[in-house]
Design a protein around this motif. Structure first.
Motif, PDB file in Angstrom:
ATOM      1  N   CYS A 330       0.060  -0.682 -10.053  1.00 21.09           N
ATOM      2  CA  CYS A 330       1.187  -1.361 -10.625  1.00 21.09           C
ATOM      3  C   CYS A 330       1.632  -2.397  -9.615  1.00 21.09           C
ATOM      4  O   CYS A 330       1.021  -2.423  -8.643  1.00 21.09           O
ATOM      5  CB  CYS A 330       2.323  -0.372 -11.031  1.00 21.09           C
ATOM      6  SG  CYS A 330       2.499   0.880  -9.592  1.00 21.09           S
ATOM      7  N   SER A 331       2.572  -3.014  -9.689  1.00 20.67           N
ATOM      8  CA  SER A 331       3.443  -4.289  -9.233  1.00 20.67           C
ATOM      9  C   SER A 331       4.704  -4.095  -9.156  1.00 20.67           C
ATOM     10  O   SER A 331       5.219  -4.310 -10.124  1.00 20.67           O
ATOM     11  CB  SER A 331       2.563  -5.433  -9.370  1.00 20.67           C
ATOM     12  OG  SER A 331       3.178  -6.347  -8.922  1.00 20.67           O
ATOM     13  N   LYS A 332       5.446  -4.614  -8.233  1.00 21.54           N
ATOM     14  CA  LYS A 332       6.805  -4.844  -8.044  1.00 21.54           C
ATOM     15  C   LYS A 332       7.022  -6.083  -8.832  1.00 21.54           C
ATOM     16  O   LYS A 332       8.238  -6.324  -9.255  1.00 21.54           O
ATOM     17  CB  LYS A 332       7.092  -5.072  -6.522  1.00 21.54           C
ATOM     18  CG  LYS A 332       6.974  -3.794  -5.787  1.00 21.54           C
ATOM     19  CD  LYS A 332       7.453  -3.927  -4.317  1.00 21.54           C
ATOM     20  CE  LYS A 332       7.487  -2.778  -3.574  1.00 21.54           C
ATOM     21  NZ  LYS A 332       7.847  -2.741  -2.223  1.00 21.54           N
ATOM     22  N   GLY A 333       6.008  -7.103  -8.916  1.00 19.30           N
ATOM     23  CA  GLY A 333       6.281  -8.247  -9.703  1.00 19.30           C
ATOM     24  C   GLY A 333       6.242  -7.854 -11.283  1.00 19.30           C
ATOM     25  O   GLY A 333       6.374  -9.113 -12.087  1.00 19.30           O
ATOM     26  N   ASP A 334       5.853  -6.819 -11.488  1.00 16.50           N
ATOM     27  CA  ASP A 334       5.500  -6.844 -13.053  1.00 16.50           C
ATOM     28  C   ASP A 334       6.897  -6.414 -13.865  1.00 16.50           C
ATOM     29  O   ASP A 334       7.362  -5.423 -13.415  1.00 16.50           O
ATOM     30  CB  ASP A 334       4.601  -5.431 -13.232  1.00 16.50           C
ATOM     31  CG  ASP A 334       4.163  -5.418 -14.591  1.00 16.50           C
ATOM     32  OD1 ASP A 334       4.598  -5.911 -15.486  1.00 16.50           O
ATOM     33  OD2 ASP A 334       3.272  -4.417 -14.837  1.00 16.50           O
ATOM     34  N   ALA A 342       5.444   2.814 -14.401  1.00 19.48           N
ATOM     35  CA  ALA A 342       3.826   3.523 -14.131  1.00 19.48           C
ATOM     36  C   ALA A 342       3.609   4.666 -13.427  1.00 19.48           C
ATOM     37  O   ALA A 342       2.843   5.556 -13.611  1.00 19.48           O
ATOM     38  CB  ALA A 342       3.255   2.195 -13.392  1.00 19.48           C
ATOM     39  N   LEU A 343       4.764   5.145 -12.585  1.00 24.11           N
ATOM     40  CA  LEU A 343       4.696   6.114 -11.700  1.00 24.11           C
ATOM     41  C   LEU A 343       5.644   7.436 -12.084  1.00 24.11           C
ATOM     42  O   LEU A 343       5.555   8.556 -11.668  1.00 24.11           O
ATOM     43  CB  LEU A 343       4.657   6.094 -10.209  1.00 24.11           C
ATOM     44  CG  LEU A 343       3.754   4.994  -9.553  1.00 24.11           C
ATOM     45  CD1 LEU A 343       4.363   4.511  -8.411  1.00 24.11           C
ATOM     46  CD2 LEU A 343       2.312   5.645  -9.646  1.00 24.11           C
ATOM     47  N   GLY A 344       6.826   7.081 -12.995  1.00 25.76           N
ATOM     48  CA  GLY A 344       7.707   7.949 -13.142  1.00 25.76           C
ATOM     49  C   GLY A 344       7.238   9.561 -13.714  1.00 25.76           C
ATOM     50  O   GLY A 344       7.801  10.262 -13.760  1.00 25.76           O
ATOM     51  N   VAL A 364      -3.874   8.711  -7.293  1.00 24.19           N
ATOM     52  CA  VAL A 364      -3.812   8.061  -6.063  1.00 24.19           C
ATOM     53  C   VAL A 364      -3.143   6.697  -6.793  1.00 24.19           C
ATOM     54  O   VAL A 364      -3.488   6.521  -8.052  1.00 24.19           O
ATOM     55  CB  VAL A 364      -5.426   7.592  -6.015  1.00 24.19           C
ATOM     56  CG1 VAL A 364      -5.123   6.111  -4.705  1.00 24.19           C
ATOM     57  CG2 VAL A 364      -5.977   8.653  -5.507  1.00 24.19           C
ATOM     58  N   TYR A 365      -2.240   6.031  -6.266  1.00 22.05           N
ATOM     59  CA  TYR A 365      -1.428   4.963  -6.713  1.00 22.05           C
ATOM     60  C   TYR A 365      -1.412   3.866  -5.754  1.00 22.05           C
ATOM     61  O   TYR A 365      -1.571   3.998  -4.363  1.00 22.05           O
ATOM     62  CB  TYR A 365      -0.080   5.468  -7.170  1.00 22.05           C
ATOM     63  CG  TYR A 365       1.030   5.464  -5.922  1.00 22.05           C
ATOM     64  CD1 TYR A 365       1.729   4.650  -5.382  1.00 22.05           C
ATOM     65  CD2 TYR A 365       0.994   6.818  -5.233  1.00 22.05           C
ATOM     66  CE1 TYR A 365       2.378   4.885  -4.242  1.00 22.05           C
ATOM     67  CE2 TYR A 365       1.758   6.993  -4.507  1.00 22.05           C
ATOM     68  CZ  TYR A 365       2.765   5.955  -3.626  1.00 22.05           C
ATOM     69  OH  TYR A 365       3.530   6.513  -2.652  1.00 22.05           O
ATOM     70  N   THR A 366      -1.229   2.642  -6.151  1.00 21.20           N
ATOM     71  CA  THR A 366      -1.313   1.376  -5.136  1.00 21.20           C
ATOM     72  C   THR A 366      -0.300   0.563  -5.963  1.00 21.20           C
ATOM     73  O   THR A 366      -0.108   0.314  -7.055  1.00 21.20           O
ATOM     74  CB  THR A 366      -2.699   0.824  -5.058  1.00 21.20           C
ATOM     75  OG1 THR A 366      -2.369  -0.209  -4.151  1.00 21.20           O
ATOM     76  CG2 THR A 366      -2.909   0.112  -6.029  1.00 21.20           C
ATOM     77  N   VAL A 367       0.722  -0.018  -5.135  1.00 23.45           N
ATOM     78  CA  VAL A 367       1.830  -1.023  -5.538  1.00 23.45           C
ATOM     79  C   VAL A 367       1.502  -2.321  -5.138  1.00 23.45           C
ATOM     80  O   VAL A 367       1.782  -2.601  -3.597  1.00 23.45           O
ATOM     81  CB  VAL A 367       3.028  -0.113  -5.275  1.00 23.45           C
ATOM     82  CG1 VAL A 367       4.332  -1.408  -5.881  1.00 23.45           C
ATOM     83  CG2 VAL A 367       3.277   0.937  -5.708  1.00 23.45           C
ATOM     84  N   GLY A 403      -4.001  16.249  -4.779  1.00 22.95           N
ATOM     85  CA  GLY A 403      -2.903  15.851  -4.125  1.00 22.95           C
ATOM     86  C   GLY A 403      -2.441  14.615  -4.552  1.00 22.95           C
ATOM     87  O   GLY A 403      -2.960  13.904  -5.619  1.00 22.95           O
ATOM     88  N   LEU A 404      -1.355  14.027  -3.873  1.00 19.66           N
ATOM     89  CA  LEU A 404      -0.717  12.633  -4.170  1.00 19.66           C
ATOM     90  C   LEU A 404      -0.973  11.518  -2.876  1.00 19.66           C
ATOM     91  O   LEU A 404      -0.768  11.854  -1.793  1.00 19.66           O
ATOM     92  CB  LEU A 404       0.688  12.642  -4.352  1.00 19.66           C
ATOM     93  CG  LEU A 404       1.515  11.546  -4.640  1.00 19.66           C
ATOM     94  CD1 LEU A 404       0.980  10.787  -6.022  1.00 19.66           C
ATOM     95  CD2 LEU A 404       2.718  11.667  -4.603  1.00 19.66           C
ATOM     96  N   TYR A 405      -1.762  10.636  -3.336  1.00 17.38           N
ATOM     97  CA  TYR A 405      -2.092   9.521  -2.350  1.00 17.38           C
ATOM     98  C   TYR A 405      -1.710   8.119  -2.712  1.00 17.38           C
ATOM     99  O   TYR A 405      -1.475   7.807  -3.959  1.00 17.38           O
ATOM    100  CB  TYR A 405      -3.633   9.507  -1.974  1.00 17.38           C
ATOM    101  CG  TYR A 405      -4.419  10.815  -1.605  1.00 17.38           C
ATOM    102  CD1 TYR A 405      -4.460  11.055  -0.386  1.00 17.38           C
ATOM    103  CD2 TYR A 405      -4.446  11.898  -2.561  1.00 17.38           C
ATOM    104  CE1 TYR A 405      -5.165  12.329  -0.154  1.00 17.38           C
ATOM    105  CE2 TYR A 405      -5.096  13.093  -2.404  1.00 17.38           C
ATOM    106  CZ  TYR A 405      -5.403  13.199  -1.425  1.00 17.38           C
ATOM    107  OH  TYR A 405      -5.867  14.495  -0.753  1.00 17.38           O
ATOM    108  N   GLU A 406      -1.577   7.180  -1.438  1.00 21.75           N
ATOM    109  CA  GLU A 406      -1.442   5.894  -1.911  1.00 21.75           C
ATOM    110  C   GLU A 406      -2.536   5.044  -1.317  1.00 21.75           C
ATOM    111  O   GLU A 406      -2.816   5.412  -0.321  1.00 21.75           O
ATOM    112  CB  GLU A 406      -0.027   5.412  -1.126  1.00 21.75           C
ATOM    113  CG  GLU A 406       0.136   3.832  -1.626  1.00 21.75           C
ATOM    114  CD  GLU A 406       1.211   3.209  -0.949  1.00 21.75           C
ATOM    115  OE1 GLU A 406       1.688   2.179  -1.013  1.00 21.75           O
ATOM    116  OE2 GLU A 406       2.066   3.824  -0.183  1.00 21.75           O
ATOM    117  N   ALA A 407      -3.127   4.118  -2.226  1.00 16.05           N
ATOM    118  CA  ALA A 407      -4.350   3.441  -1.671  1.00 16.05           C
ATOM    119  C   ALA A 407      -3.720   2.224  -1.030  1.00 16.05           C
ATOM    120  O   ALA A 407      -2.787   1.329  -1.858  1.00 16.05           O
ATOM    121  CB  ALA A 407      -5.096   2.910  -2.778  1.00 16.05           C
TER     122      ALA A 407
END
Length: 733
Positions: A330-334, A342-344, A364-367, A403-407
């Motif tokens: 996802c993106s902060k600019g979206d 996207a993550l809630g 896994v998420y990336t912002v 688990g929960l990860y950030e890429a």
């Protein structure tokens, strides 16, 4: 509003007159050339719609399954993407399946150009498939029918790749993201890693003062308007209305910037603009049943994230049943799918990371910081970075412990350690995160949740009233000819058609434009009138942005005021002291399975040999870093490749990693204490196992601090001093 004029100095009257004349000629030429681009856009629009299966894929394809021939026919199809010249495909690598969004536009955006999701996956050696659709839905087609068809597609892909090292990696863009998540919860055995890009999964989530699209359902009185629009369309919902919603969110771009960018750079920008407009203008239709499900169950009801959707046979759509790793991009600019939406769903379903692990899930998420909604799956820069890294490191994601990860992505530099262990320009890391990291992006409070629940209840009442009092009259009044006329007269279609035909005006524009290209006289870069033009444009954008901001602020205020009314909430039965969307509880069946699995793992802590000990040691030492680096996986992969013993499949290796991870999580002291008993007596084999552990750990960073302390523990448990010279590889794969 004042206009900041550019400074003009050292300009003589004659020089200024010459600049004015030069600019006037250039502006006149650009105006005709701009009109010619609009003419070409209209002609392209007509040609595109005339195709049997219009799409914008940049690759050759081969039809594998036609959804129209299934027991429950749908307008979807599965095609195999033909790799371009110079691309080698490894049939033993897991296939990638890209599912395109059906959100008003035609298919193909995931393979729009060479630097695309499909393009980078094929460069990484993966076979690629694409799930697209035709403009018109099949009669009676529903969202559930599409899900069942996509299950058939995945079954076929799996059958075509019996030697692949894993189930297909499935990419769902935008609306296709929630569609594949629904299917993955119902048929988890069909999926390898899932990548959802710009996909809204938790529709109520957001932050006040930002991205007010989530308020639109309540402000329109609910989903009755979708039902009315479908009835006026003769049972079909015109996808152009969805595209119109997207355009309304950014009036500066819709009304000015997009066109001005072509006008100001008409000599260089035309082809890029036409390429994008070919997709943007390819509007498709949905059945009334489809759009009603989307609006009622997802947009307004927010039932997906809370496990309240049921299929026709009574199966509950519970995202906790997904067994494959889930990658959320996802993106902060979206402004269409902000990170909160996207993550809630993670916050809606789980109390903490331990509960995520209890379901065996890897998320896994990336912002991204700036890219807009379409850029998530269209931008070449994003494809070359994020999507290329996901494609190259899909096996890393697949074997991550639950688990929960950030890429995160770090560009290679001169001092990067072991750069040869990472492909491409970037190094991908998966760093451990907690639910507090998701909450830090912004969440609703209980009062806001009750407001959205109130809006959902109003929607149900209004829809029921419309169906009883108005719908019969509308259906009786609308003829097929009237419905088609209304589709053709949609403003978005008219703007393409106005210059698209072979009329005298279009022909005159084409002929004049050809002559202008032969005598093109662009303005010099330093012309002050050109600078003045840019200043005017910036002020127009500023004015439209301010108007948008004022409209959005008013919308939010109205929504919060109307649906925050205690009287309205009480009248609709909204409990002021209760959470309107409580987390679904763990079922008894899952609790029994979990307890049985825990007991089994505890009983097998002392079982295994060198492989299990090496993996257990790696997990114990590596967990002190709180992240996994792609270079470490590559070092481990090379160790597996050099292993002379019986090789584990990727699925077997993944299972071993998970088992050892949970053993350490459940009984850390007992798991470590059991290592000496599990190891072979051969000292060289033990040393080789330690060499693998050390090589993998040192691949991404120097071994120091807590990592070094834990490694010393493992060395002592292995019971042999390490030698300085190279050791034979361990059979740790």
């Amino acid at each position: 509003m004042s206009i900041d004029k550019p400074a003009i100095s050292n300009v003589t009257p004659s020089g200024l007159l010459a600049d004015a004349l030069q600019y006037t000629i250039d502006a006149g030429q650009r105006s005709i050339l701009f009109l010619d681009v609009m003419r070409r856009r209209g002609a392209q629009y007509r040609e595109h719609l005339a195709e049997t299966v219009p799409h914008v894929l940049d690759y050759g394809v081969e039809l594998i399954v036609d959804g129209r021939n299934l027991e429950r026919p749908v307008n979807y199809g599965l095609v195999r993407v033909t790799p371009p010249s110079g691309i080698e495909i490894d049939l033993k690598r897991r296939p990638f399946v890209v599912v395109d969004p059906r959100a008003g536009h035609g298919p193909g955006i995931g393979g729009f150009k060479a630097d695309s999701e499909i393009g980078v996956a094929m460069k990484a050696g993966h076979p690629c498939y694409f799930v697209g659709f035709m403009p018109e839905p099949m009669p009676g087609q529903t969202i559930e029918d599409i899900a069942r068809a996509e299950a058939v597609f995945l079954e076929r892909v799996i059958a075509l790749h019996p030697e692949a090292d894993g189930r297909p990696c499935v990419i769902g863009n935008c609306q296709a993201g929630w569609a594949i998540m629904i299917l993955a919860s119902l048929r988890p055995e069909l999926f390898g890693p899932i990548i959802v890009a710009g996909a809204p999964l938790s529709y109520w989530a957001g932050v006040r003062g930002q991205n007010p699209m989530r308020y639109s359902g309540g402000l329109l009185g609910g989903s009755w308007l979708a039902a009315l629009t479908s009835d006026l369309g003769g049972g079909k919902f015109d996808g152009a209305w969805l595209v119109q919603n997207f355009e309304n969110m950014n009036p500066a771009n819709t009304l000015w910037t997009k066109q001005y960018n072509v006008f100001s750079k008409v000599d260089t920008e035309a082809e890029r603009y036409l390429e994008f407009e070919r997709w943007w203008g390819g509007h498709v239709n949905l059945n009334a049943e489809e759009i009603q499900f989307i609006v009622d169950e997802l947009f307004i009801g927010n039932k997906l994230a809370t496990g309240r959707i049921k299929t026709s046979d009574g199966a509950v759509v519970d995202l906790r049943k997904i067994r494959s790793p889930i990658v959320v991009f996802c993106s902060k600019g979206d402004n269409i799918t902000p990170p909160q939406q996207a993550l809630g769903w993670i916050l809606d379903l789980y109390e903490d990371v331990d509960e995520i692990r209890a379901y065996g899930q890897t998320i896994v998420y990336t912002v991204h910081e700036t890219v807009g909604h379409l850029g998530i799956f269209v931008s070449g820069g994003v494809a070359r970075k994020e999507h290329a890294e996901f494609s190259s490191n899909i096996d890393l994601i697949d074997v991550l412990p639950p688990g929960l990860y950030e890429a995160t992505f770090e560009e290679k530099a001169a001092d990067t350690a072991n750069p040869d262990l990472a492909s491409g320009r970037w190094i991908m890391r998966c760093e451990k995160r907690s639910l507090d990291d998701i909450r830090a992006m912004g969440v609703n409070n209980l009062e806001d949740e009750r407001r959205f629940a109130t809006a959902a209840r109003v929607s149900e009442i209004n829809l029921s009233a419309y169906r009883k009092l108005v719908q019969p009259w509308v259906k009786a009044m609308v003829t097929p000819q009237m419905a088609e006329w209304m589709r053709q007269m949609h403003p978005l279609r008219v703007q393409y058609e106005v210059l698209g035909g072979q009329n005298p005006v279009s022909k005159a524009i084409e002929g004049t434009a050809d002559k202008i290209r032969e005598n093109r006289k662009p303005t010099a870069v330093g012309n002050p009138f050109l600078a003045f033009q840019e200043t005017i444009s910036k002020n127009i954008v500023t004015a439209l942005d301010r108007w948008r901001d004022a409209q959005e602020a008013l919308s939010e205020t109205m929504f919060l005021s109307v649906y925050g009314s205690p009287a309205l909430q009480a009248a609709l039965g909204i409990d002021p002291n209760a959470d309107p969307s409580p987390k679904p509880e763990m079922s008894r069946d899952h609790r029994k399975l979990l307890d049985a699995r825990i007991a089994e793992l505890k009983s097998r802590i002392a079982s295994g040999g060198l492989r299990e000990c090496v993996i257990r040691g790696l997990l114990y030492v590596g967990s002190s870093r709180g992240m996994v680096d792609e270079r470490s996986l590559e070092a481990l992969r090379r160790a597996r490749a050099d292993d002379s013993g019986a090789r584990l499949t990727l699925a077997e290796f993944k299972s071993m990693v998970r088992e050892q991870f949970f053993m350490l999580l459940l009984e850390p002291e007992a798991s470590l204490a059991a290592i000496p008993k599990m190891l072979p007596r051969n000292a060289d084999a033990r040393r080789a196992g330690l060499a693998v552990i050390r090589d993998v750990l040192s691949a991404s960073a120097a071994i120091s601090g807590e990592t070094a302390r834990r490694l010393s523990q493992i060395v002592a448990l292995f019971g042999v001093p390490e030698k300085d010279e190279p050791h034979p590889q361990a059979k740790a794969s």
